[in-house]
Write a protein that holds these residues in place. Sequence first.
Motif, PDB file in Angstrom:
ATOM      1  N   VAL A 251      -2.504   5.288 -17.890  1.00  0.00           N
ATOM      2  CA  VAL A 251      -3.163   4.248 -17.097  1.00  0.00           C
ATOM      3  C   VAL A 251      -2.074   3.369 -16.491  1.00  0.00           C
ATOM      4  CG1 VAL A 251      -4.746   2.286 -17.087  1.00  0.00           C
ATOM      5  CG2 VAL A 251      -5.191   4.240 -18.593  1.00  0.00           C
ATOM      6  N   ALA A 252      -1.972   3.373 -15.172  1.00  0.00           N
ATOM      7  CA  ALA A 252      -1.009   2.514 -14.489  1.00  0.00           C
ATOM      8  C   ALA A 252      -1.688   1.207 -14.117  1.00  0.00           C
ATOM      9  CB  ALA A 252      -0.479   3.214 -13.243  1.00  0.00           C
ATOM     10  N   LYS A 253      -1.012   0.095 -14.388  1.00  0.00           N
ATOM     11  CA  LYS A 253      -1.554  -1.226 -14.075  1.00  0.00           C
ATOM     12  C   LYS A 253      -0.716  -1.823 -12.947  1.00  0.00           C
ATOM     13  CE  LYS A 253      -3.455  -1.938 -18.702  1.00  0.00           C
ATOM     14  NZ  LYS A 253      -3.547  -2.821 -19.889  1.00  0.00           N
ATOM     15  N   LEU A 254      -1.307  -1.846 -11.757  1.00  0.00           N
ATOM     16  CA  LEU A 254      -0.615  -2.314 -10.568  1.00  0.00           C
ATOM     17  C   LEU A 254      -1.032  -3.749 -10.251  1.00  0.00           C
ATOM     18  CD1 LEU A 254      -1.003   0.877  -8.341  1.00  0.00           C
ATOM     19  CD2 LEU A 254       0.743   0.358 -10.058  1.00  0.00           C
ATOM     20  N   HIS A 255      -0.118  -4.472  -9.641  1.00  0.00           N
ATOM     21  CA  HIS A 255      -0.361  -5.892  -9.383  1.00  0.00           C
ATOM     22  C   HIS A 255       0.327  -6.310  -8.087  1.00  0.00           C
ATOM     23  CE1 HIS A 255      -0.214 -10.266  -9.878  1.00  0.00           C
ATOM     24  NE2 HIS A 255       1.069 -10.173  -9.608  1.00  0.00           N
TER      25      HIS A 255
ATOM     26  N   TRP B 244      -5.823  -1.497  -1.662  1.00  0.00           N
ATOM     27  CA  TRP B 244      -4.860  -0.633  -2.339  1.00  0.00           C
ATOM     28  C   TRP B 244      -4.808   0.707  -1.618  1.00  0.00           C
ATOM     29  CZ3 TRP B 244      -1.353  -2.078  -5.813  1.00  0.00           C
ATOM     30  CH2 TRP B 244      -1.539  -3.316  -6.433  1.00  0.00           C
ATOM     31  N   MET B 245      -3.585   1.137  -1.278  1.00  0.00           N
ATOM     32  CA  MET B 245      -3.399   2.316  -0.446  1.00  0.00           C
ATOM     33  C   MET B 245      -2.634   3.391  -1.225  1.00  0.00           C
ATOM     34  SD  MET B 245      -4.834   0.909   2.149  1.00  0.00           S
ATOM     35  CE  MET B 245      -4.563   2.096   3.483  1.00  0.00           C
ATOM     36  N   PHE B 246      -2.852   4.659  -0.814  1.00  0.00           N
ATOM     37  CA  PHE B 246      -2.262   5.807  -1.520  1.00  0.00           C
ATOM     38  C   PHE B 246      -1.814   6.861  -0.514  1.00  0.00           C
ATOM     39  CE2 PHE B 246      -3.104  10.156  -3.074  1.00  0.00           C
ATOM     40  CZ  PHE B 246      -2.173  10.226  -4.100  1.00  0.00           C
ATOM     41  N   ARG B 247      -0.681   7.504  -0.842  1.00  0.00           N
ATOM     42  CA  ARG B 247      -0.229   8.664  -0.074  1.00  0.00           C
ATOM     43  C   ARG B 247       0.273   9.717  -1.069  1.00  0.00           C
ATOM     44  NH1 ARG B 247       3.990   7.612   4.572  1.00  0.00           N
ATOM     45  NH2 ARG B 247       5.426   7.290   2.828  1.00  0.00           N
ATOM     46  N   PRO B 248      -0.227  10.970  -1.000  1.00  0.00           N
ATOM     47  CA  PRO B 248       0.161  11.994  -1.980  1.00  0.00           C
ATOM     48  C   PRO B 248       1.643  12.334  -1.900  1.00  0.00           C
ATOM     49  CG  PRO B 248      -1.095  12.963  -0.183  1.00  0.00           C
ATOM     50  CD  PRO B 248      -1.176  11.484   0.002  1.00  0.00           C
ATOM     51  N   SER B 249       2.202  12.714  -3.027  1.00  0.00           N
ATOM     52  CA  SER B 249       3.643  12.974  -3.088  1.00  0.00           C
ATOM     53  C   SER B 249       4.040  14.291  -2.444  1.00  0.00           C
ATOM     54  CB  SER B 249       4.113  12.966  -4.553  1.00  0.00           C
ATOM     55  OG  SER B 249       3.415  13.946  -5.301  1.00  0.00           O
ATOM     56  N   ASP B 250       3.073  15.204  -2.214  1.00  0.00           N
ATOM     57  CA  ASP B 250       3.422  16.495  -1.642  1.00  0.00           C
ATOM     58  C   ASP B 250       3.564  16.441  -0.123  1.00  0.00           C
ATOM     59  OD1 ASP B 250       0.493  16.110  -1.890  1.00  0.00           O
ATOM     60  OD2 ASP B 250       0.423  17.956  -0.708  1.00  0.00           O
TER      61      ASP B 250
ATOM     62  N   CYS C 297      -9.862   1.507  -7.114  1.00  0.00           N
ATOM     63  CA  CYS C 297      -9.269   1.295  -8.438  1.00  0.00           C
ATOM     64  C   CYS C 297     -10.321   1.594  -9.506  1.00  0.00           C
ATOM     65  CB  CYS C 297      -8.805  -0.147  -8.585  1.00  0.00           C
ATOM     66  SG  CYS C 297      -7.649  -0.695  -7.308  1.00  0.00           S
ATOM     67  N   ALA C 298      -9.873   2.122 -10.647  1.00  0.00           N
ATOM     68  CA  ALA C 298     -10.791   2.320 -11.763  1.00  0.00           C
ATOM     69  C   ALA C 298     -11.296   0.973 -12.267  1.00  0.00           C
ATOM     70  CB  ALA C 298     -10.094   3.085 -12.881  1.00  0.00           C
ATOM     71  N   LYS C 299     -10.439  -0.023 -12.179  1.00  0.00           N
ATOM     72  CA  LYS C 299     -10.810  -1.393 -12.537  1.00  0.00           C
ATOM     73  C   LYS C 299     -10.012  -2.321 -11.641  1.00  0.00           C
ATOM     74  CE  LYS C 299     -10.914  -4.645 -16.442  1.00  0.00           C
ATOM     75  NZ  LYS C 299     -10.568  -4.841 -17.875  1.00  0.00           N
TER      76      LYS C 299
ATOM     77  N   CYS D 125      -4.985  -3.870 -10.233  1.00  0.00           N
ATOM     78  CA  CYS D 125      -5.633  -2.569 -10.054  1.00  0.00           C
ATOM     79  C   CYS D 125      -5.211  -1.611 -11.166  1.00  0.00           C
ATOM     80  CB  CYS D 125      -5.262  -1.991  -8.688  1.00  0.00           C
ATOM     81  SG  CYS D 125      -5.879  -0.323  -8.376  1.00  0.00           S
ATOM     82  N   GLU D 126      -6.205  -1.044 -11.865  1.00  0.00           N
ATOM     83  CA  GLU D 126      -5.929  -0.014 -12.873  1.00  0.00           C
ATOM     84  C   GLU D 126      -6.159   1.366 -12.265  1.00  0.00           C
ATOM     85  OE1 GLU D 126      -7.878  -0.206 -16.610  1.00  0.00           O
ATOM     86  OE2 GLU D 126      -6.864  -2.056 -17.240  1.00  0.00           O
TER      87      GLU D 126
END
Length: 288
Positions: free
Chosen positions: A62-66, A80-86, A97-99, A117-118
């Motif tokens: 579980v990563a806890k981002l802030h 909260w934004m995401f880009r895949p590593s591939d 976020c999960a939480k 953000c979890e």
Amino acid sequence: MTLYSAGFSCLLLLLSTFSSAFADSSCKGTCTHDGYPLPCGVWLKNETKSASLGTYALNSGVAKLHCSFSSLPEPVQIQWMFRPSDSATAPWREFPCAKKEEHKNCQKEEIVVESNCEVRMNSLRMSGTYKCAATIPNHHDQRYRAFSSEFAINVVGIEPVKVISSKLPVNRNGEINLEVCANPRPDVFWHTVDGIITPDSASKRFAVTSLSPKTILKVQSEPVSPVPYCYKTSLLIHKVQENDEFHMSIRGELSIVHEKITVRVKSSNGIHGYYLQYLIASLIYYFS
């Protein structure tokens, strides 16, 4: 709709409108475009420390981002934004976020919005880069946008094996085609009556193909695309036996997973029964 439910809905709407109006009026600051005495804009105030990032175990990490931003004249909205590593060229996308928790501190000199953000690592495809973006709605100048640093997260582990297809006729040659998804690339071992067999090797009755990246064809006119973290391999069997059972082990970075491959051997009795049914049906048709 009953009179009671209609009245209750109106009450909720009024309360919501009142709350929104109160929040907006309490979170207004004063600023100037020339920067004096208080400049207008958005500024990164705090963010996730690099020590809390890195590699996480699949299904347990579980990563806890802030991140937090200060702004004027209004509070920011944080995504909260995401880009895949591939893919370094893939577009950034918003992810849920999960939480998620947000806190707002409203002052005339500085409005601060903090977001926590979890991220629960329930898929290998959650490996990638994360960041938070802050904007003041309805303000389009660049000064009203800001970003955190990019947080790199790697998810390691082994997902359940999938049987793509199988062909197992008794006393004839057969095969089992599998999909194995793991990060990093795993080691695969088949347990047979002839001993342990690895990819690109063979025994008296068994042979295993290489562990090759799985690909898919999305559009006929375009090249095939690799499926991230997934590989395909096949077990080839010489003269399948009715009592054959198939087991394999997959060794990853953190653990070894033992799998029993559940496939059905087509018994000779079943084949004979099929032809018997076919013969009976043919005779009925012939004499009818």
